[in-house]
Design a protein around this motif. Structure first.
Motif, mmCIF file in Angstrom:
data_model
loop_
_atom_site.group_PDB
_atom_site.id
_atom_site.type_symbol
_atom_site.label_atom_id
_atom_site.label_comp_id
_atom_site.label_asym_id
_atom_site.label_seq_id
_atom_site.Cartn_x
_atom_site.Cartn_y
_atom_site.Cartn_z
ATOM 1 N N TYR A 9 1.485 -1.124 -0.152
ATOM 2 C CA TYR A 9 -0.414 0.092 -0.024
ATOM 3 C C TYR A 9 1.116 1.211 0.107
ATOM 4 O O TYR A 9 1.814 1.292 0.911
ATOM 5 N N PHE A 60 8.889 5.613 5.923
ATOM 6 C CA PHE A 60 9.010 7.294 4.858
ATOM 7 C C PHE A 60 10.046 7.103 4.160
ATOM 8 O O PHE A 60 10.866 6.003 4.494
ATOM 9 N N ARG A 65 3.226 1.178 3.445
ATOM 10 C CA ARG A 65 3.131 0.100 4.359
ATOM 11 C C ARG A 65 2.531 -1.650 3.749
ATOM 12 O O ARG A 65 1.494 -1.658 2.826
ATOM 13 N N GLY A 66 3.370 -2.595 4.488
ATOM 14 C CA GLY A 66 2.692 -3.504 3.944
ATOM 15 C C GLY A 66 1.760 -4.220 3.904
ATOM 16 O O GLY A 66 2.110 -4.269 5.254
ATOM 17 N N THR A 67 1.269 -5.602 3.593
ATOM 18 C CA THR A 67 0.250 -5.968 4.443
ATOM 19 C C THR A 67 0.721 -6.866 5.467
ATOM 20 O O THR A 67 1.584 -7.087 5.958
ATOM 21 N N GLY A 68 0.336 -6.146 6.841
ATOM 22 C CA GLY A 68 -0.238 -7.452 7.416
ATOM 23 C C GLY A 68 1.020 -6.365 8.704
ATOM 24 O O GLY A 68 1.157 -6.160 9.657
ATOM 25 N N PHE A 69 1.722 -4.995 8.061
ATOM 26 C CA PHE A 69 2.074 -4.524 8.402
ATOM 27 C C PHE A 69 1.496 -2.988 8.758
ATOM 28 O O PHE A 69 1.282 -2.372 7.622
ATOM 29 N N GLN A 70 1.548 -2.792 10.003
ATOM 30 C CA GLN A 70 0.709 -0.827 10.030
ATOM 31 C C GLN A 70 1.749 0.221 10.206
ATOM 32 O O GLN A 70 0.993 1.060 10.382
ATOM 33 N N LYS A 71 2.815 -0.243 10.066
ATOM 34 C CA LYS A 71 4.114 0.831 10.613
ATOM 35 C C LYS A 71 4.240 0.831 9.408
ATOM 36 O O LYS A 71 4.720 0.869 7.852
ATOM 37 N N LEU A 72 3.512 2.511 8.552
ATOM 38 C CA LEU A 72 4.189 3.776 7.638
ATOM 39 C C LEU A 72 5.783 3.834 7.622
ATOM 40 O O LEU A 72 6.050 4.259 8.758
#
Lengths: 113, 114
Positions: free
Chosen positions: A32, A103, A94-101
């Motif tokens: 994402y 930058f 942001r990868g699927t399953g990982f919530q941190k962005l």
């Protein structure tokens, strides 16, 4: 691990010219992707996001970005720059399953009259 | 909703003093993030919480930094003792618990340690 690379810490354009800010991503899962803008002394504001629904994403203020999986890119464009577009722009992943962005380092857009 | 609210907007303190930064996330958001922004290092993730529980604090630079989230509507980032190199803009952000949603940022706290 997910990461993004923004090419060019500064981009200068004339008012009315095309804006192109580059972002390449690295992700082991379908990513994402997000573009944020930061005006002086303000927080980050979302411009647009890619969530796999469509490869060409339209955002606020006339900006758009195209997701190209073959090039692992998500470049931000605007057909005609306006003086008010002068700001710093950040690409994030942001990868699927990982919530941190995560930058990128940001690109400062300078617009001259 | 008023968005993510941070206080204070500006803080000037002397080296060695304790500094506490505050954040109120958007109501209903499950995740809260603390970021630090400097010219040299850009935007760094310090720590993030899910449902008030710290998930990843690997970005916290030193033991002088600590963060808490006692409830869903409040978080603090504390620096004790503060040092000049801690001078930066600290951002709080929050988001829902789905990967395709963005994080919403506060206006930031500009910290100057003299």
């Amino acid at each position: 691990a997910q990461s993004v690379t923004q090419l060019g810490s500064h981009v200068s354009v004339s008012e009315g010219a095309l804006v192109l800010l580059r972002c390449n991503y690295s992700s082991s899962v379908p990513p994402y992707l997000f573009w944020y803008v930061q005006y002086p002394n303000q927080g980050l504001q979302l411009l647009l996001k890619y969530t796999s629904a469509a490869t060409l994403v339209k955002g606020i203020n006339g900006f758009e970005a195209e997701f190209k999986k073959s090039e692992t890119s998500f470049h931000l464009t605007k057909p005609s720059a306006h003086m008010s577009d002068a700001a710093e722009y950040f690409c994030a992943v942001r990868g699927t399953g990982f919530q941190k962005l995560v930058f990128g380092t940001g690109t400062r857009l300078l617009v001259s009259p | 909703d008023a968005g993510v609210i941070q206080s204070p907007r500006h803080e000037v303190t002397e080296m060695g003093q304790e500094v506490t930064l505050r954040c109120k996330p958007i109501s209903g958001h499950d995740y809260l993030f603390w970021y630090r922004q400097t010219m040299m290092r850009g935007l760094e993730l310090l720590i993030y919480f899910n449902n008030n529980v710290p998930i990843d604090d690997s970005g916290m630079p030193e033991d002088r930094f600590s963060a808490k989230m006692p409830n869903a509507s409040f978080s603090t980032l504390k620096i004790q003792p503060s040092e000049p190199r801690d001078s930066a803009v600290y951002f709080c952000a929050s988001s829902w618990d789905t990967a395709n949603t963005e994080a919403f940022f506060g206006q930031g706290t500009r910290l100057t340690v003299v």
